[in-house]
Scaffold this motif. Structure first.
Motif, PDB file in Angstrom:
ATOM      1  N   ALA A   1      14.200  -4.221  -5.524  1.00  0.00           N
ATOM      2  CA  ALA A   1      14.830  -5.503  -5.217  1.00  0.00           C
ATOM      3  C   ALA A   1      14.743  -5.452  -3.540  1.00  0.00           C
ATOM      4  O   ALA A   1      14.460  -6.391  -2.655  1.00  0.00           O
ATOM      5  N   SER A   2      15.475  -4.459  -2.925  1.00  0.00           N
ATOM      6  CA  SER A   2      15.522  -4.267  -1.434  1.00  0.00           C
ATOM      7  C   SER A   2      13.886  -4.083  -0.819  1.00  0.00           C
ATOM      8  O   SER A   2      13.626  -4.425   0.093  1.00  0.00           O
ATOM      9  N   PHE A   3      13.256  -3.476  -1.662  1.00  0.00           N
ATOM     10  CA  PHE A   3      11.870  -3.386  -0.941  1.00  0.00           C
ATOM     11  C   PHE A   3      11.178  -4.613  -1.131  1.00  0.00           C
ATOM     12  O   PHE A   3      10.236  -5.044   0.004  1.00  0.00           O
TER      13      PHE A   3
ATOM     14  N   SER B   1      11.655 -11.109  -8.422  1.00  0.00           N
ATOM     15  CA  SER B   1      10.786  -9.845  -8.848  1.00  0.00           C
ATOM     16  C   SER B   1      11.239  -8.620  -8.899  1.00  0.00           C
ATOM     17  O   SER B   1      11.421  -7.763  -9.777  1.00  0.00           O
ATOM     18  N   GLY B   2      11.966  -8.410  -7.784  1.00  0.00           N
ATOM     19  CA  GLY B   2      12.486  -7.048  -7.484  1.00  0.00           C
ATOM     20  C   GLY B   2      13.581  -6.718  -8.212  1.00  0.00           C
ATOM     21  O   GLY B   2      13.948  -5.884  -8.880  1.00  0.00           O
TER      22      GLY B   2
ATOM     23  N   ALA C   1       0.694  -1.079   0.031  1.00  0.00           N
ATOM     24  CA  ALA C   1      -0.048   0.028   0.082  1.00  0.00           C
ATOM     25  C   ALA C   1       0.982   1.250  -0.039  1.00  0.00           C
ATOM     26  O   ALA C   1       0.541   2.195  -0.567  1.00  0.00           O
ATOM     27  N   LEU C   2       2.068   0.866   0.499  1.00  0.00           N
ATOM     28  CA  LEU C   2       2.893   2.407   0.616  1.00  0.00           C
ATOM     29  C   LEU C   2       4.387   2.216  -0.223  1.00  0.00           C
ATOM     30  O   LEU C   2       5.328   2.711   0.058  1.00  0.00           O
ATOM     31  N   GLN C   3       4.247   1.359  -1.292  1.00  0.00           N
ATOM     32  CA  GLN C   3       5.431   1.093  -1.995  1.00  0.00           C
ATOM     33  C   GLN C   3       6.331   2.308  -2.516  1.00  0.00           C
ATOM     34  O   GLN C   3       7.316   2.329  -2.189  1.00  0.00           O
ATOM     35  N   THR C   4       5.407   3.485  -3.126  1.00  0.00           N
ATOM     36  CA  THR C   4       6.390   4.455  -3.484  1.00  0.00           C
ATOM     37  C   THR C   4       6.774   5.237  -2.273  1.00  0.00           C
ATOM     38  O   THR C   4       8.024   5.584  -2.401  1.00  0.00           O
ATOM     39  N   GLN C   5       6.118   5.529  -1.131  1.00  0.00           N
ATOM     40  CA  GLN C   5       6.552   6.004  -0.149  1.00  0.00           C
ATOM     41  C   GLN C   5       7.620   5.381   0.629  1.00  0.00           C
ATOM     42  O   GLN C   5       8.737   6.062   0.826  1.00  0.00           O
ATOM     43  N   VAL C   6       7.685   3.963   0.563  1.00  0.00           N
ATOM     44  CA  VAL C   6       8.832   3.243   1.231  1.00  0.00           C
ATOM     45  C   VAL C   6      10.022   3.346   0.305  1.00  0.00           C
ATOM     46  O   VAL C   6      11.096   3.534   0.958  1.00  0.00           O
ATOM     47  N   GLN C   7      10.161   3.149  -0.901  1.00  0.00           N
ATOM     48  CA  GLN C   7      11.007   3.545  -1.638  1.00  0.00           C
ATOM     49  C   GLN C   7      11.778   4.890  -1.708  1.00  0.00           C
ATOM     50  O   GLN C   7      12.994   4.937  -1.741  1.00  0.00           O
TER      51      GLN C   7
END
Length: 507
Positions: A72-74, A401-402, A58-64
């Motif tokens: 890959a780290s995400f 996948s990352g 849900a927060l992929q953009t914010q986390v990265q």
């Protein structure tokens, strides 16, 4: 005689003993109103775990952006959740049954979920991504085992009553938790950003802490459930719930080819669904120019559809049978959804709706097939091994996948997911022919299975009659032999012989 009378007087409801006081419907463990309260607590017991599981998606953009990590780290955040469950799938039921007990086991695993989410959020607050990974590891230790405890409570309270409905409602509530997460966490982040006045790791950490409130709700449910279960144990003299899982790793060598093919289908299918959902929000933003809110909504469509359809499809598969055909339809439909997302610009709601339907159908048709190819005493090992392989596949494919996304983009990632689904189709076709050649019942209709079950019951009854006949014959020969030797035969020998004869005639 006096001792017997004294013992009888102590029995509940006996004359002279204090009767159980009358209780209201909502406080009596025997009444439906009380079980409904327990059911609500069971459903919310896993709500926090499922809500926070997909916080990264849900927060992929914010986390990265805030943590300055690549894809890959995400995806390591999902891998670290799965790693402990490669092993814990075998021991979660054992810990609940033999070590902690259902009540303390549920509380302990809920604490793992809460502590894991707090560590995860603290990692964002202190700008330490390694701490976020450690939090997901702790969260994973509690997440899957808490689901086992939830099912154990359901069996303990509802076995023989409304058990199938209860399992369906628990699954639906889990999907509701995932759906709410996908649609709410982005808005929470925006509100926290407005309050703080800037974006960054602190905003992300506060947002994740707020999401952890749902885990506290689940922990409260665990304590209340433990109290109500202990109270019901005293009032009804019932035992604590058991998982019924008996894990013996030596059973693995006896697994059939059909079971290994089921494992292969499971891994190849789910690695094309969960990692995609974990990365889907940014995909919809970049390819279809959706806003973050729209992307989160469409990324949750799979869970939205699964919530109401899982119980419906479960009922349908039970009534119709033909499990292999349903699995084949689900895998092919999922492949079609990924192809549409990869090579067309059609409205993605079509593909995601198809993915949601096929995902719900496969879960209802695939997992019950294990019980058709494995003896009952090996079911715990088989399901534990299936979950272990699934988590191992998810951990590895999350990392892969990352890497693919960082190096080649979403198109190649979709091609990779499609290749996994093609492998699943090959496994389903092989399963069909192996089942056909060996005369298995994986693809039988429900009425054919019912007929075979009746025939098996009749055969078992004939076997019991044959065994009783052999016992009676051996006993009669022995008595006749002793009589010829001039031995005095006790009267109860003769009466026992007559009773065996009478019983064999009745059967």
């Amino acid at each position: 005689m006096e001792e017997y009378d004294d013992r009888e007087a102590l029995l509940p409801g006996a004359s002279g003993s204090p009767e159980r006081p009358k209780m209201s419907a909502i406080s009596d463990p025997n009444r439906l109103a009380h079980r409904i309260v327990v059911l609500c607590l069971m459903c919310f017991l896993g709500f926090g775990s499922y809500f926070c599981y997909d916080n990264p998606a849900a927060l992929q953009t914010q986390v990265q952006l805030d943590m300055k990590v690549n894809t890959a780290s995400f995806m390591q955040l999902y891998a670290f959740y799965s790693w402990p469950n490669v092993i814990l799938c075998f021991f979660g039921g054992f810990l609940i049954d033999r070590v902690f007990g259902i009540r303390w086991g549920t509380i302990i695993f809920s604490l793992f979920v809460c502590v894991g989410q707090v560590i995860f959020a603290a990692g964002a607050l202190f700008n330490a991504f390694w701490l976020m990974e450690a939090g997901r590891l702790v969260f994973g230790i509690g997440g899957e085992s808490l689901a086992v405890a939830q099912n154990t409570y359901a069996v303990s309270w509802f076995k023989g009553k409304e058990l199938n409905l209860v399992f369906g409602l628990q699954l639906s509530m889990a999907r509701v938790g995932s759906t709410v997460n996908m649609n709410v966490m982005g808005l929470v982040y925006s509100r926290v950003k407005d309050l703080i006045g800037t974006t960054g790791h602190s905003t992300l950490g506060v947002t994740l802490m707020i999401g952890g409130i749902t885990c506290l709700l689940s922990l409260v449910c665990a304590f209340v459930l433990g109290y109500l279960d202990r109270r019901a144990e005293k009032i009804l003299n019932k035992e604590q719930g058991k998982t019924g899982e008996v894990i013996k790793l030596t059973d693995v060598k006896d697994f059939s080819l059909s079971l290994w093919l089921i494992f292969l289908v499971c891994v190849c299918y789910y690695v094309a669904v969960f990692p995609f959902i974990g990365l889907g929000k940014v995909f919809f933003i970049e390819k279809f120019n959706f806003s973050p809110v729209q992307a989160g909504a469409i990324n949750s469509v799979v869970y939205i559809i699964s919530a109401p359809l899982s119980p419906v499809f479960g009922f349908m598969v039970d009534r119709i049978g033909k499990n292999i055909l349903w699995v084949m339809f689900a895998v092919v439909a999922t492949l079609g959804a990924h192809i549409m997302l990869a090579f067309t610009f059609w409205n993605p709601w079509i593909a995601m709706s198809l993915l949601g339907v096929s995902y719900s159908l496969l879960a209802c048709a695939l997992w019950p097939m294990v019980a058709f190819v494995v003896p009952e005493h090996q079911l715990g090992t088989a399901y534990g091994f299936m979950q272990s392989i699934q988590n191992l596949g998810l951990a590895i494919i999350a990392i892969v996948s990352g890497i693919i996304l960082d190096t080649s983009g979403y198109l190649f990632l979709e091609v990779f997911f499609s290749a996994c689904l093609c492998l699943a189709i090959i496994a389903v076709v092989m399963l069909y022919f192996v089942n056909l050649i060996r005369g298995g019942d994986l693809n039988l209709s429900s009425w054919e299975r019912a007929r075979l079950q009746k025939e098996a019951e009749h055969e078992a009854q004939r076997e019991r009659m044959r065994r009783d006949s052999i016992i009676w014959t051996a006993f009669a020969v022995r008595v006749r032999y002793l009589s010829r030797l001039g031995a005095q035969i006790p009267k109860h020998f003769i009466s026992h012989q007559l009773s065996l004869s009478h019983r064999s005639v009745l059967k």
